[in-house]
Design a protein around this motif. Structure first.
Motif, PDB file in Angstrom:
ATOM      1  N   VAL A  73       0.875  -1.170   0.000  1.00 27.73           N
ATOM      2  CA  VAL A  73       0.000   0.000   0.000  1.00 27.73           C
ATOM      3  C   VAL A  73       0.912   1.219   0.000  1.00 27.73           C
ATOM      4  N   ALA A  74       0.663   2.121  -0.941  1.00 25.91           N
ATOM      5  CA  ALA A  74       1.506   3.303  -1.066  1.00 25.91           C
ATOM      6  C   ALA A  74       0.647   4.554  -1.109  1.00 25.91           C
ATOM      7  N   HIS A  85       4.991   6.555  -1.722  1.00 23.47           N
ATOM      8  CA  HIS A  85       5.659   6.278  -0.448  1.00 23.47           C
ATOM      9  C   HIS A  85       4.977   5.069   0.171  1.00 23.47           C
ATOM     10  N   VAL A  86       5.731   4.017   0.445  1.00 23.74           N
ATOM     11  CA  VAL A  86       5.167   2.790   1.002  1.00 23.74           C
ATOM     12  C   VAL A  86       4.604   3.067   2.396  1.00 23.74           C
ATOM     13  N   VAL A  87       3.332   2.730   2.584  1.00 26.65           N
ATOM     14  CA  VAL A  87       2.654   2.896   3.863  1.00 26.65           C
ATOM     15  C   VAL A  87       2.641   1.557   4.606  1.00 26.65           C
ATOM     16  N   GLN A 100      -4.651   7.718  -1.351  1.00 29.14           N
ATOM     17  CA  GLN A 100      -4.366   9.100  -1.000  1.00 29.14           C
ATOM     18  C   GLN A 100      -4.968   9.340   0.375  1.00 29.14           C
ATOM     19  N   TYR A 101      -4.117   9.617   1.338  1.00 30.26           N
ATOM     20  CA  TYR A 101      -4.548   9.825   2.712  1.00 30.26           C
ATOM     21  C   TYR A 101      -4.784  11.310   2.950  1.00 30.26           C
ATOM     22  N   SER A 102      -5.824  11.603   3.725  1.00 29.75           N
ATOM     23  CA  SER A 102      -6.173  12.998   3.978  1.00 29.75           C
ATOM     24  C   SER A 102      -5.206  13.663   4.955  1.00 29.75           C
ATOM     25  N   ASP A 103      -4.595  12.848   5.817  1.00 30.62           N
ATOM     26  CA  ASP A 103      -3.658  13.420   6.783  1.00 30.62           C
ATOM     27  C   ASP A 103      -2.643  12.365   7.217  1.00 30.62           C
ATOM     28  N   ARG A 104      -1.608  12.817   7.869  1.00 31.32           N
ATOM     29  CA  ARG A 104      -0.533  11.923   8.313  1.00 31.32           C
ATOM     30  C   ARG A 104      -1.032  10.890   9.313  1.00 31.32           C
TER      31      ARG A 104
END
Length: 82
Positions: free
Chosen positions: A23-24, A37-39, A62-66
């Motif tokens: 998952v990136a 970026h590898v999550v 795509q993540y909304s926040d860190r």
């Protein structure tokens, strides 16, 4: 990367390939180019490199926040260890 478990993962990937998606996170990088970026799946990614794998399946998010990105990465680690 220097544990017996990692060596077993490398051997497994060399034999069977990467069986579970990485998952990136997709982000706009410098010079207007997208970067991944590898999550979750960093161990698989590193083991795949060590095994000579040139490509692998990746689920792009795509993540909304860190915080949500970190939570996803932690959740995978907890599930793997249980």
């Amino acid at each position: 990367t220097d544990t017996p478990e990692f060596a077993q993962l490398v051997d497994s990937i060399r034999r069977d390939g990467i069986l579970q998606n990485l998952v990136a996170d997709l982000k706009m990088g410098k010079e207007g180019r997208y970067q991944l970026h590898v999550v979750s799946g960093q161990r698989r990614f590193l083991a795949g490199e060590a095994a000579g794998v040139k490509s692998c399946p990746v689920r792009i998010m795509q993540y909304s926040d860190r915080a949500s990105k970190v939570a996803h990465g932690i959740a995978e680690n907890v599930l793997r260890d249980s």
